[in-house]
Design an enzyme around this catalytic site. Structure first.
Site, short mmCIF file in Angstrom:
data_model
loop_
_atom_site.label_atom_id
_atom_site.label_comp_id
_atom_site.label_asym_id
_atom_site.label_seq_id
_atom_site.Cartn_x
_atom_site.Cartn_y
_atom_site.Cartn_z
N LYS A 52 -65.14 -43.80 -68.85
CA LYS A 52 -63.97 -44.68 -68.80
C LYS A 52 -63.98 -45.51 -67.51
O LYS A 52 -63.76 -46.71 -67.52
CB LYS A 52 -62.67 -43.86 -68.85
CG LYS A 52 -62.30 -43.39 -70.23
CD LYS A 52 -61.08 -42.47 -70.19
CE LYS A 52 -60.80 -41.95 -71.59
NZ LYS A 52 -59.87 -40.83 -71.62
N GLN A 96 -55.77 -37.23 -68.65
CA GLN A 96 -56.74 -36.66 -69.60
C GLN A 96 -56.22 -35.33 -70.16
O GLN A 96 -55.88 -34.42 -69.40
CB GLN A 96 -58.09 -36.46 -68.89
CG GLN A 96 -59.22 -36.02 -69.79
CD GLN A 96 -59.66 -37.11 -70.78
OE1 GLN A 96 -59.73 -38.29 -70.45
NE2 GLN A 96 -59.94 -36.70 -72.01
N ASP A 119 -52.10 -44.82 -73.02
CA ASP A 119 -52.49 -43.93 -74.12
C ASP A 119 -51.49 -44.05 -75.28
O ASP A 119 -51.77 -43.59 -76.39
CB ASP A 119 -52.51 -42.47 -73.62
CG ASP A 119 -53.91 -41.88 -73.64
OD1 ASP A 119 -54.80 -42.48 -74.27
OD2 ASP A 119 -54.10 -40.82 -73.02
#
Ligand code: NDP
Length: 292
Positions: A52, A96, A119
């Protein structure tokens, strides 16, 4: 043999377009910034987070990675989130998942400023998505929608089944396909006669987490199959990645199908960068580029 939906190629092309938009923003002295927080040393998460960060820099964005100890408390993590919430150089925050047991995931997700929630998991963004109000949309389902639109152009009136009802894939996928005027079925582990249900549909999105569970014989001839699953298995003494769909057989019946790897996977990171760009444009009252 069905057409292969090349998610890697689509994701590369999306990243190129994002990179061009980032260059235009830089001319206005705006630099999109993405912060990723990882708690602990899970090797799969580490690889994913490094990827990422690499992609974020490649498209010209500012990248921050915060790595916290496995034993970090919920309060300490919330403090880091709060620092990033007020950091003007950061437009997107991603924590995460999964988090270690001592931390309540929901409280962390809902502590992220919804405008920086790239997200798309915050309850406000979930509510906005289901209310058809502009929101930050979870990356994996957003990537699936882009691939479907690119393949089929118009989804209106299509019958679609999503196998899996998780908050990160199945449910937001359902909201997105309803938004595209599909007639949507959401199946899960308690669904009866799953294979008969799958067979009725023009679009199948598999997000189950069970290797090759959706058999080729369940697929309606000509259907479009999007395989979200990423399962690491061992076959003939070799480790390999497979999806939730029995690819070899499904590819003989489907009109088009995503491979694993190289299908949905690359779209998730591209959509994360897309969401960071969207969040940056919204914050600066700039027009949001349309990519699909
Ligand atoms: P979850 O484990 O959170 O959800 C799985 C869903 O599948 C649940 O709703 C479950 O039903 C359902 N399910 C499980 N077994 C069966 C069964 N036998 N029949 C029907 N339904 C079943 O998984 P995620 O949604 O997080 O992920 C799904 C897959 O997608 C995984 O392989 C994951 O690795 C992959 N993934 C890939 C991403 C990418 O970037 N490509 C990103 C995110 C996930 P119930 O609710 O009843 O338990």
């Amino acid at each position: 043999m069905s057409r292969l939906i090349d998610g890697k190629k689509f994701a590369d092309s999306l990243c190129n377009k994002i990179s061009k938009e980032v260059s235009k923003l830089k001319e206005k002295n705006v630099i999109p910034g993405l912060a990723v927080i990882r708690v602990g040393e899970d090797p799969a998460s580490t690889v994913y987070i490094n990827m990422k960060a690499k992609k974020t820099k490649e498209v010209g964005m500012h990248s921050v990675t915060k790595i916290l100890d496995e034993k970090t408390s919920g309060d300490d993590l919330l403090n880091v989130v709060e620092e990033l919430n007020i950091d003007e150089s950061i437009n997107g925050i991603l924590v995460q998942l999964p988090l270690p047991k001592q931390i309540n995931e929901d409280s962390v997700i809902n502590a992220i400023n919804p405008d920086k929630d790239v997200d798309g998991f915050h309850a406000i963004n979930t509510g906005r998505l289901w209310s058809s109000i502009d929101s930050l949309v979870p990356c994996t389902p957003l990537g699936c929608k882009m691939l479907l639109l690119n393949e089929l152009k118009d989804l209106t009136g299509k019958k679609a089944i999503i196998v899996g009802r998780s908050n990160i894939v199945g449910k937001p996928m359902a909201a997105l396909l309803i938004g595209e005027s599909c007639t949507v079925t959401v199946a899960h582990s308690k669904t009866k006669n799953l294979q008969d249900e799958v067979k009725k549909n023009d679009i199948v999105v598999a997000a189950v987490g069970v290797p090759e569970m959706i058999k080729g014989s369940w697929i309606k001839p000509g259907a479009t199959v999007i395989d979200v699953g990423i399962n690491r298995i061992e076959k003939d003494g070799k480790k390999k990645l497979v999806g939730d769909v029995e690819f070899s057989e499904a590819a003989k019946v489907a009109g088009a199908i995503t491979p694993v790897p190289g299908g949905v996977g690359p779209m998730t990171i591209a959509c994360l960068l897309h969401n960071t760009l969207v969040a940056t444009c919204r914050k600066n009252n700039l027009e949001i580029p349309k990519f699909f």
